[in-house]
Enzyme design. Structure first.
Site, PDB file in Angstrom:
ATOM      1  N   TYR A 141       0.734  -1.171  -0.103  1.00  0.00           N
ATOM      2  CA  TYR A 141       0.259   0.039   0.396  1.00  0.00           C
ATOM      3  C   TYR A 141       0.451   1.789  -0.038  1.00  0.00           C
ATOM      4  O   TYR A 141       0.346   1.924  -0.142  1.00  0.00           O
ATOM      5  CB  TYR A 141      -1.693   0.254   1.267  1.00  0.00           C
ATOM      6  CG  TYR A 141      -1.945  -0.986   1.723  1.00  0.00           C
ATOM      7  CD1 TYR A 141      -2.632  -1.665   0.497  1.00  0.00           C
ATOM      8  CD2 TYR A 141      -3.084  -1.188   2.134  1.00  0.00           C
ATOM      9  CE1 TYR A 141      -3.335  -3.044   0.258  1.00  0.00           C
ATOM     10  CE2 TYR A 141      -4.104  -2.142   1.990  1.00  0.00           C
ATOM     11  CZ  TYR A 141      -4.091  -2.589   0.901  1.00  0.00           C
ATOM     12  OH  TYR A 141      -5.149  -4.265   1.188  1.00  0.00           O
ATOM     13  N   LYS A 191       3.649 -15.527   2.079  1.00  0.00           N
ATOM     14  CA  LYS A 191       3.141 -16.448   0.798  1.00  0.00           C
ATOM     15  C   LYS A 191       5.139 -16.569   0.234  1.00  0.00           C
ATOM     16  O   LYS A 191       4.714 -16.134  -0.131  1.00  0.00           O
ATOM     17  CB  LYS A 191       2.481 -15.488  -0.509  1.00  0.00           C
ATOM     18  CG  LYS A 191       2.103 -15.828  -1.423  1.00  0.00           C
ATOM     19  CD  LYS A 191       0.947 -16.829  -1.511  1.00  0.00           C
ATOM     20  CE  LYS A 191       0.199 -17.680  -2.417  1.00  0.00           C
ATOM     21  NZ  LYS A 191       0.214 -18.774  -3.084  1.00  0.00           N
ATOM     22  N   ASP A 223      -3.437 -18.300   2.098  1.00  0.00           N
ATOM     23  CA  ASP A 223      -4.669 -18.820   0.724  1.00  0.00           C
ATOM     24  C   ASP A 223      -5.067 -20.099   2.104  1.00  0.00           C
ATOM     25  O   ASP A 223      -6.050 -19.768   1.807  1.00  0.00           O
ATOM     26  CB  ASP A 223      -4.127 -19.172  -0.709  1.00  0.00           C
ATOM     27  CG  ASP A 223      -2.046 -20.150  -0.877  1.00  0.00           C
ATOM     28  OD1 ASP A 223      -2.324 -19.801   0.345  1.00  0.00           O
ATOM     29  OD2 ASP A 223      -2.115 -20.950  -1.696  1.00  0.00           O
ATOM     30  N   ASP A 247      -5.529  -7.048   5.835  1.00  0.00           N
ATOM     31  CA  ASP A 247      -6.759  -6.243   5.529  1.00  0.00           C
ATOM     32  C   ASP A 247      -7.637  -7.157   5.054  1.00  0.00           C
ATOM     33  O   ASP A 247      -9.346  -6.511   4.925  1.00  0.00           O
ATOM     34  CB  ASP A 247      -6.301  -4.958   4.251  1.00  0.00           C
ATOM     35  CG  ASP A 247      -7.470  -4.483   3.717  1.00  0.00           C
ATOM     36  OD1 ASP A 247      -8.265  -4.249   4.303  1.00  0.00           O
ATOM     37  OD2 ASP A 247      -7.491  -3.225   2.603  1.00  0.00           O
ATOM     38  N   ASP A 251     -11.153  -8.757   7.497  1.00  0.00           N
ATOM     39  CA  ASP A 251     -12.706  -8.568   7.501  1.00  0.00           C
ATOM     40  C   ASP A 251     -12.842  -9.797   6.975  1.00  0.00           C
ATOM     41  O   ASP A 251     -14.264 -10.009   7.183  1.00  0.00           O
ATOM     42  CB  ASP A 251     -12.641  -7.928   5.425  1.00  0.00           C
ATOM     43  CG  ASP A 251     -13.368  -6.227   5.730  1.00  0.00           C
ATOM     44  OD1 ASP A 251     -12.601  -5.850   6.461  1.00  0.00           O
ATOM     45  OD2 ASP A 251     -13.595  -5.759   4.733  1.00  0.00           O
TER      46      ASP A 251
END
Ligand code: NAD
Length: 361
Positions: A141, A191, A223, A247, A251
């Site tokens: 980001y 990852k 994942d 992020d 959620d």
């Protein structure tokens, strides 16, 4: 203890739920004999209306002076088409930056009274109790180079995922500290089978783990983590992850609790000379223009944020536990807002929490 707290109610239901959370904080101060000093500042749309900017200098000064900041939410539909600098959300990113908060903590837990509100089967979600620790100021980001460029006939977009070892180390250390007061288990998400960034992440997390021999560490690919959060959320205690993965996963974690209105969050930086952690506390939800001004917003996320503030910034674990116990007892009583299929108003739920807090031994 002297508690110096800045209140930033913000916009929409932010102001409504913050009002109830502040009254709970005042009740805690009375019950446990703390000196509470509250100041109030402007942030978001309300700040644009009054000063022309979403984060006025006065708010910055107040935030730097306070021990901790309690925020509602920002965002007003009238600014949806405004340029980025004139949008309420700019104030939120700005205050996080000013305070230097680099770790976002989202406690996710299931409540017996809300099991039916979760999209998961009761037996899967029952007993869930984790904190997602998300790195907040690095990663893709913020990395450069970034942008959209014309490349002959082709348009190309670029973002850069970048982390330094010290950025990874500080957020990892915070995760291990938190684990020490809980079930002593950190699961680090990456990852590393594909990304060099994740390989460094894993290496540094392993190095930091050596400082905490009493805390167990395991690793999970992002994942698989997304899948395990749904299949077996109880297996997680502290979930440690970088900015973008966090992020998305936070959620996903949010829906486990049943309503977005339930979720508190804490954004933490370094320790102050007083020993308090710099902290910005806010419910996860936004300003909810669709229900603003109707006294029907769920205030538990904001009230839970007060509990988080007491625990993380002030080390007042007993007080935090009392607030959480009050929330649980009100949930069990069924006095809840419409998002949880109840009929109570925001202020009635807040009052019920304060009454319960007075009764908690
Ligand atoms: P939102 O979280 O405000 O609302 C999403 C849905 O959840 C709405 O239907 C709303 O009614 C419901 N909801 C949210 N909180 C609730 C509560 N406490 N009780 C009951 N129901 C609740 O998200 P949105 O609609 O995408 O965004 C609205 C505005 O808020 C936008 O301007 C957005 O930029 C802003 N926003 C701010 C923050 C923040 O300040 N941290 C976070 C997210 C969104």
């Amino acid at each position: 203890m002297q508690l110096n707290v800045l209140i930033l109610p913000g916009d929409g239901i932010g102001a409504e739920v913050t009002r109830e959370a502040v009254k709970v904080l005042q009740q805690v101060a009375i019950k446990f004999h703390h000196q509470l000093s509250l100041t109030e500042g402007l942030l978001g749309g309300v700040a644009i209306h009054k000063t022309g900017t979403p984060l006025p200098q006065e708010t910055i000064d107040l935030a730097l002076q306070a021990d901790a900041t309690l925020m509602g939410a920002v965002g007003l539909p009238e600014f949806d088409q405004a340029p980025p600098e004139k949008r309420p959300e700019k104030g939120l990113l700005g205050i996080r930056k000013v305070l230097g908060v680099y770790a976002n903590l989202r406690p996710v837990r299931s409540y017996k009274a809300l099991l039916d509100s979760s999209p998961l089967k009761n037996h899967l979600v029952d007993g869930t109790d984790m904190i997602i620790v998300r790195e907040l100021t690095g990663g893709i980001y913020y990395g450069t180079p970034r942008g959209i460029h014309q490349d002959g006939n082709e348009t190309r977009a670029i973002n850069t995922m970048t982390y330094s070892s010290s950025e990874i180390a500080r957020v990892s250390r915070m995760a291990f500290h938190l684990a020490r007061n809980r079930r002593k288990k950190v699961t680090s998400v990456d990852k590393s089978n594909v990304l060099e960034n994740s390989q460094l992440w894993r290496k540094v997390v392993v190095e930091i783990a050596a400082e905490f021999p009493d805390v167990a560490l395991d690793h999970i690919l992002v994942d698989n983590c997304a899948m395990q959060l749904i299949l077996n959320p109880r297996r997680f205690d502290i979930l440690l992850t970088e900015n973008m993965f966090g992020d998305i996963l936070s959620d996903e974690g949010a829906v486990l609790a049943g309503s977005i209105g339930m979720l508190p969050s804490a954004s933490i930086g370094d320790r102050k000379p007083s020993g308090a952690w710099v902290g910005l506390y806010e419910p996860v939800h936004g300003s909810a223009p669709d229900i603003a001004g109707q006294n029907k917003a769920n205030p538990f996320g904001a009230i839970g944020s007060v509990a988080a503030m007491l625990e993380y910034s002030f080390g007042l674990n007993e007080e935090a536990a009392a607030v959480n116990a009050a929330v649980e007892s009100v949930l069990n009583s069924g006095q809840v807002t419409a998002d949880l299929n109840g009929t109570a108003t925001t202020s009635e739920v807040g009052e019920a929490c304060r009454t319960s807090l007075r009764l908690v031994q």
